[in-house]
Write a protein that holds these residues in place. Structure first.
Motif, short mmCIF file in Angstrom:
data_model
loop_
_atom_site.label_atom_id
_atom_site.label_comp_id
_atom_site.label_asym_id
_atom_site.label_seq_id
_atom_site.Cartn_x
_atom_site.Cartn_y
_atom_site.Cartn_z
N LYS A 247 -6.73 0.44 -10.45
CA LYS A 247 -6.92 -1.00 -10.22
C LYS A 247 -7.05 -1.26 -8.73
CE LYS A 247 -4.76 -5.54 -10.93
NZ LYS A 247 -5.91 -6.18 -11.62
N LYS A 248 -8.07 -2.02 -8.35
CA LYS A 248 -8.22 -2.47 -6.96
C LYS A 248 -7.57 -3.84 -6.84
CE LYS A 248 -12.07 -1.82 -4.70
NZ LYS A 248 -13.48 -1.97 -4.22
N ALA A 249 -6.68 -3.99 -5.86
CA ALA A 249 -5.96 -5.25 -5.72
C ALA A 249 -5.64 -5.51 -4.26
CB ALA A 249 -4.67 -5.20 -6.54
N THR B 175 0.82 -1.21 0.00
CA THR B 175 0.00 0.00 0.00
C THR B 175 0.85 1.25 0.00
OG1 THR B 175 -0.17 -0.08 2.42
CG2 THR B 175 -1.94 -1.13 1.15
N SER B 176 2.13 1.14 0.35
CA SER B 176 3.04 2.28 0.33
C SER B 176 3.58 2.57 -1.07
CB SER B 176 4.21 2.04 1.29
OG SER B 176 4.91 0.86 0.93
N GLU B 177 3.20 1.74 -2.06
CA GLU B 177 3.60 1.95 -3.44
C GLU B 177 2.41 2.46 -4.25
OE1 GLU B 177 6.91 -1.66 -3.48
OE2 GLU B 177 4.95 -1.96 -4.41
N LEU B 178 2.68 2.93 -5.46
CA LEU B 178 1.63 3.52 -6.29
C LEU B 178 1.05 2.55 -7.30
CD1 LEU B 178 3.23 7.02 -7.05
CD2 LEU B 178 1.70 6.38 -5.17
N HIS C 16 -6.80 -2.52 -1.82
CA HIS C 16 -6.31 -1.16 -1.95
C HIS C 16 -6.51 -0.70 -3.39
CE1 HIS C 16 -3.82 2.26 -0.73
NE2 HIS C 16 -3.21 2.17 -1.91
N VAL C 17 -6.83 0.56 -3.58
CA VAL C 17 -7.01 1.12 -4.92
C VAL C 17 -5.72 1.82 -5.34
CG1 VAL C 17 -8.30 2.73 -6.36
CG2 VAL C 17 -9.49 1.41 -4.60
N PHE C 18 -5.15 1.39 -6.46
CA PHE C 18 -3.91 1.95 -7.00
C PHE C 18 -4.20 2.80 -8.22
CE2 PHE C 18 -2.65 -1.84 -4.70
CZ PHE C 18 -1.48 -1.45 -4.05
N GLU C 19 -3.31 3.77 -8.46
CA GLU C 19 -3.46 4.67 -9.61
C GLU C 19 -2.69 4.16 -10.83
OE1 GLU C 19 -2.22 8.54 -8.46
OE2 GLU C 19 -3.67 8.72 -6.83
N TYR C 20 -1.81 3.18 -10.61
CA TYR C 20 -0.98 2.66 -11.71
C TYR C 20 -0.94 1.14 -11.65
CZ TYR C 20 0.81 7.45 -12.03
OH TYR C 20 0.91 8.81 -12.18
N GLY D 121 4.50 9.76 -9.41
CA GLY D 121 4.10 8.67 -10.28
C GLY D 121 4.24 9.04 -11.74
N GLY D 122 4.14 8.05 -12.59
CA GLY D 122 4.23 8.28 -14.03
C GLY D 122 4.38 6.98 -14.78
N GLU D 123 4.32 7.05 -16.09
CA GLU D 123 4.42 5.86 -16.92
C GLU D 123 5.85 5.62 -17.36
OE1 GLU D 123 0.01 5.46 -18.79
OE2 GLU D 123 1.48 6.53 -20.01
N GLY D 124 6.20 4.36 -17.57
CA GLY D 124 7.55 4.02 -17.99
C GLY D 124 7.60 2.62 -18.57
N LYS D 125 8.78 2.25 -19.08
CA LYS D 125 8.95 0.93 -19.69
C LYS D 125 10.33 0.36 -19.36
CE LYS D 125 5.94 1.39 -23.75
NZ LYS D 125 5.87 1.31 -25.23
#
Length: 219
Positions: free
Chosen positions: A60-62, A32-35, A74-78, A202-206
């Protein structure tokens, strides 16, 4: 001939599971401390001879691990992923090579592990949000070297040699770190992971892996 040679044309060697950021979460759960929530392989794509692991913005809820509550929804944004070759390939000692690059936001890791909590790990490639590194991961005994001058947006070949007496890391055949052998006498497998610490933007990456290989030591 390599003992393992994955040109990333299919997912047959790579399965969701054990993670680097959360070594205790062997089923790939996030914290839960991660995004990000780990997405069971849905963020990992195999095409044109490479593996792309995407961190993308989506809700995403996981089930996740919370330090106070234990496992909780927990609901995550990424979303992102954690993948490994534990079921298909693991090896003790030898030479391990991978052609890797990253782009965008996030932390990315490609390396070796036994899959056991508390065991040392090998970073062939680690991007920590600002610097990419190679080295030995073992809590307070961790020793990493910053790869200054090596552009993370370009593919480079990262090599790790594991002998009875030494551990040696290379970038494009240039030695960057040498340590005495501190690894357990058991097989290690490849794994890849991307994540977003909660205390960072936060942000998108690869994470892009062109190929991965391993060679056995000839006595």
């Amino acid at each position: 001939r390599p003992s393992f040679d994955d040109d990333m044309t299919s997912s047959k060697n790579w399965k969701p599971g054990y993670g680097y950021a959360n070594p205790a979460m062997k089923d790939g759960h996030s914290r839960t401390s991660e995004l990000q929530a780990y997405n069971g392989g849905k963020n990992t794509f195999f095409a044109e001879g490479r593996m792309d692991m995407e961190t993308r913005q989506e809700t995403k809820k996981a089930v996740a691990w919370d330090e106070k509550k234990g496992f909780t929804e927990h609901v995550f944004e990424y979303t992102s992923d954690v993948m490994n070759t534990k079921e298909a390939f693991a090896q003790e000692s030898g030479m391990f090579m991978a052609k890797v690059r990253t782009q965008g936001i996030g932390h990315h890791f490609f390396g070796l592990s036994t899959g056991k909590q508390g065991s040392p790990m090998v970073a062939l490639y680690h991007y920590n949000g600002s610097t990419h590194q190679m080295g030995y991961v073992d809590g307070p005994k961790t020793q990493m070297v910053d790869l200054t001058g090596v552009l993370r947006s370009m593919h480079h070949v990262y090599t790790f040699r594991w002998t009875k007496n030494e551990l040696i890391w290379f970038v494009n055949d240039m030695e960057v770190l040498r340590l005495p052998n501190r690894l357990p006498k058991e097989a290690m497998f490849y794994f890849a992971q991307s994540w977003l610490p909660g205390n960072e933007k936060g942000g998108e990456g690869k994470l892009k892996v062109q190929w991965a290989r391993a060679y056995k030591t000839v006595e």
